[in-house]
Design an enzyme around this catalytic site. Structure first.
Site, PDB file in Angstrom:
ATOM      1  N   HIS A 188       5.883  21.195  -3.569  1.00  0.00           N
ATOM      2  CA  HIS A 188       5.526  20.488  -4.804  1.00  0.00           C
ATOM      3  C   HIS A 188       4.041  20.632  -5.088  1.00  0.00           C
ATOM      4  CE1 HIS A 188       9.335  18.745  -5.447  1.00  0.00           C
ATOM      5  NE2 HIS A 188       9.315  17.925  -4.416  1.00  0.00           N
ATOM      6  N   GLU A 219      15.082  45.799  -6.754  1.00  0.00           N
ATOM      7  CA  GLU A 219      14.305  45.176  -5.682  1.00  0.00           C
ATOM      8  C   GLU A 219      15.013  45.258  -4.336  1.00  0.00           C
ATOM      9  OE1 GLU A 219      13.569  41.029  -6.623  1.00  0.00           O
ATOM     10  OE2 GLU A 219      15.545  40.773  -7.505  1.00  0.00           O
ATOM     11  N   ASP A 239      10.134  41.991  -3.354  1.00  0.00           N
ATOM     12  CA  ASP A 239      11.333  42.076  -2.524  1.00  0.00           C
ATOM     13  C   ASP A 239      11.614  43.490  -2.052  1.00  0.00           C
ATOM     14  OD1 ASP A 239      12.442  39.484  -2.160  1.00  0.00           O
ATOM     15  OD2 ASP A 239      12.713  39.408  -4.321  1.00  0.00           O
ATOM     16  N   CYS A 259       7.420  44.344 -12.131  1.00  0.00           N
ATOM     17  CA  CYS A 259       6.980  42.955 -12.276  1.00  0.00           C
ATOM     18  C   CYS A 259       6.627  42.296 -10.940  1.00  0.00           C
ATOM     19  CB  CYS A 259       8.029  42.127 -13.012  1.00  0.00           C
ATOM     20  SG  CYS A 259       9.586  42.017 -12.124  1.00  0.00           S
TER      21      CYS A 259
HETATM   22  C1  PEP Z   1       9.871  40.688  -6.927  1.00  0.00           C
HETATM   23  O1  PEP Z   1      10.692  40.562  -6.015  1.00  0.00           O
HETATM   24  O2  PEP Z   1       8.995  41.565  -6.943  1.00  0.00           O
HETATM   25  C2  PEP Z   1       9.882  39.755  -8.072  1.00  0.00           C
HETATM   26  C3  PEP Z   1       9.123  39.948  -9.114  1.00  0.00           C
HETATM   27  O3  PEP Z   1      10.683  38.682  -7.995  1.00  0.00           O
HETATM   28  P1  PEP Z   1      10.368  37.365  -7.141  1.00  0.00           P
HETATM   29  O4  PEP Z   1       8.944  37.456  -6.667  1.00  0.00           O
HETATM   30  O5  PEP Z   1      10.618  36.243  -8.058  1.00  0.00           O
HETATM   31  O6  PEP Z   1      11.355  37.496  -6.029  1.00  0.00           O
HETATM   32 MG    MG Z   2      12.401  39.343  -6.257  1.00  0.00          MG
END
Ligand code: PEP
Ligand code: MG
Length: 594
Positions: A198, A441, A465, A512
């Site tokens: 949190h 990922e 990931d 991303c």
């Molecule tokens: C990632 O795995 O790179 C991603 C953008 O998703 P998250 O960090 O939310 O797992």
């Molecule tokens: Mg991810």
């Protein structure tokens, strides 16, 4: 500010919320309260129960007040954390058992209450689960308040902070965090905690740095010590020397001035010296970030981590409240794309609620993300319905996380089709040609992305990931953090392959993961052919600026050069020297863990 008196000491933790602050330590120790234990007569029972009821009422009043303050200061979503506290107050197990304890043992009510709540705290403590740990904090927090109110004392809290201080604690309860007036708060440091605590959510919302998991720092720090907290690097520096202060001071000055420069041009597209546009979008976790996204001139929202709608409250938002949230974000972004990712729950996105998912030995390999959604199809369909309804109001796209192969993609697409049919039958408006994409990922998806491309409209590479699954390194485990290596040649090869396979299929591909927001890696990503990056909104202006300093041709040469290299260290050194040669004002700050 003058430098500290003792020797400079650096502590490493987990970078949880970005930013850098210099300030004085305020150690927050959870108050130990003396709870009396004495016998009461049976004719006192009514009076004891009355005292208990009054304390519960008083506590409810206090928590509601905090909830209001937090709603005003940070927003409704953060305030909902306190709804969990109000629920603890109504928990019949806790209240009825306390009264039974009183009636059976004829001891004073605070003693009975502490005994009962301690039983629950002990039981919860034995369960190794992030969701339960957070609920444990809620119970401890409320218990402490009730005991104070029974003792007739006001909880001495962090509300009394009166100078710019960095608050350090073993752990924080949500009301601890929320009690601190935001204008004084300069950062949070905890010995325990994870990126999803949190307190981290609160730190991000208040735009202050947080470093968590700094083991044993309380053995060294004292109230009033001067420290630097660096939430970019996950570092705490005690007694910073003149040289360190100067370095941080200079980089802050430089960052502030540069940031203004970057912001001036941020609304413009990022076009390389040889005329290619690189789209730079934002990753967000909630609608409270929309103003920042707009202010930084993001080219859209490339990743909306919708699971935070769940994580902030611990329960699934209704279809209607999701619809309102998605509609708001898509409308505020005008023509720019908004990619809503369906829930990525499980793994480190915590809250493996006992009633939802059995305890897993390997949660990252378990019922996470699309697997969770395919198991709880009603929850998934609610979310898809809300997303489709919002698609009538702008440029909305849907993205599925953690797809490992065709089977999951087909199943998700099929559910989406069912929801579309239902909406059509009910004459509800939505974008019938809505684009649907997937995260790449998981290595298996990366290797067959040519096959997957035939069944979806776009890809977004999640390097956070992808790296953990390729290298078999838990992304949240600080003991193996040095092995979480973005310069591993295997990762570079797979990135190159994904881009090439996508291009061959004319499949749009973006990235991303955190790597996309790392200026040291951005030239390489452009050189590998990526033209769409999605990053934390704060990084958009500087990355646009950097892109304008690049030519695609030189980045391609850089990519070719490093693809021939076999060792992460020299690869990183080469990327860093390339980056630094651009002299655009920011020295490389990187996510690399060593
Ligand atoms: C990632 O795995 O790179 C991603 C953008 O998703 P998250 O960090 O939310 O797992
Ligand atoms: Mg991810």
């Amino acid at each position: 500010m003058a430098s500290g008196t003792g020797p400079e000491q650096t502590f490493k933790g987990i970078a949880a919320a970005p930013g850098v602050s210099l300030g004085r330590v305020l150690i927050h120790v959870e108050n130990e309260l003396y709870v009396p234990n004495y016998a009461v007569d049976s004719e006192d029972l009514e009076g004891e129960i009355k005292r208990f009821e009054l304390a519960l009422l008083e506590t409810r009043h206090e928590i509601s007040k905090i909830r209001h303050q937090v709603a005003d200061r940070l927003g409704e979503e953060e305030a909902q954390i306190f709804d969990a506290h109000l629920l603890v107050l109504e928990d019949p197990a806790l209240i009825d058992e306390t009264i039974t304890e009183l009636e059976n043992n004829l001891r004073n009510i605070e003693y009975c209450f502490q005994k009962t709540s301690q039983k629950y705290i002990d039981a919860f403590q034995r369960i190794d689960d992030e969701f339960i740990k957070e609920r444990l904090n809620d119970i401890k927090d409320v218990t402490r308040r009730i005991l104070y109110n029974l003792a007739g004392e006001t909880l001495k809290s962090l509300e009394s902070i009166d100078a710019e201080q960095i608050v350090v604690s073993h752990d924080f309860t949500p009301s601890d965090a929320a009690a601190i007036p935001a204008e004084y708060l300069k950062g949070f440091i905890t010995e325990a905690g994870s990126r999803t605590s949190h307190v981290v959510i609160m730190a991000k919302a208040a735009s202050v740095p947080a470093v968590v998991g700094v083991h044993n720092i309380l053995k060294t720090l004292q109230n009033g010590d001067e420290i630097i907290i660096d939430g970019f690097e996950g570092v705490v520096i005690l007694n910073p020397s003149e040289a360190t202060l100067y370095q941080y001071g200079e980089s802050k000055k430089r960052r502030d001035t540069q940031e203004l420069e970057f912001l001036k041009l941020s609304g413009e597209p990022a076009i390389t010296k040889d005329g290619e546009q690189v789209i730079i979008m934002s990753n967000i976790e909630g609608n409270n970030e929309i103003p920042r996204v707009l202010e930084t001139g993001s080219d859209g929202i490339g990743l909306y981590r919708t699971e935070y709608l769940f994580l902030k409250t611990g329960s699934f938002p209704s279809e209607e409240s999701q619809f309102q949230a998605y509609k708001e974000v898509v409308k505020s972004m005008g023509d720019s794309a908004v990619i809503l990712r369906t829930y990525d729950l499980g793994g480190d996105k915590v809250l493996q609620r006992k009633d939802l998912v059995d305890k897993e030995d390997n949660p990252f390999l378990g019922c996470r993300a699309i697997r969770f959604s395919l198991l709880y199809t009603e929850v998934f369909k609610d979310q898809l319905r809300a997303m489709l309804r919002a698609s009538a109001y702008g440029n909305l796209k849907i993205m599925f996380p953690m797809v490992s192969g065709l089977e999951e993609l087909h199943a998700a697409n099929q559910l989406l089709d069912e929801v579309k049919k239902d909406l059509k039958a009910s004459k509800v408006k939505f974008d019938e040609s809505i684009e649907v994409g997937i995260m790449i990922e998981i290595p298996s998806a990366a290797f067959i992305c040519d096959i997957l491309a035939d069944h979806c409209d776009f890809f977004s590479i999640g390097t956070n990931d992808l790296m953990q699954y390729m290298l078999a390194v838990d992304r949240g485990n600080e003991q193996v953090a040095h092995l979480y290596e973005p310069c591993h040649p295997a990762l570079l090869r797979i990135l190159k392959q994904i881009v090439e396979m996508s291009n061959a299929k004319n499949q749009p591909v973006s990235i991303c993961g955190e790597l996309a927001g790392d200026p040291i890696f951005v030239p390489l990503l452009v050189g590998l052919g990526l033209r769409n990056l999605s990053v934390s909104p704060n990084f958009v202006p500087s990355l646009k600026f950097l892109v304008r300093k690049l030519s695609v041709e030189e980045t391609q040469a850089l990519a070719e050069e490093v693809m021939m290299m076999s060792d992460p260290d020299p690869i990183f050194a080469r990327l860093k020297s390339f980056h630094d040669s651009k002299e655009y004002g920011i020295k490389g700050v990187t996510n690399r863990n060593r």
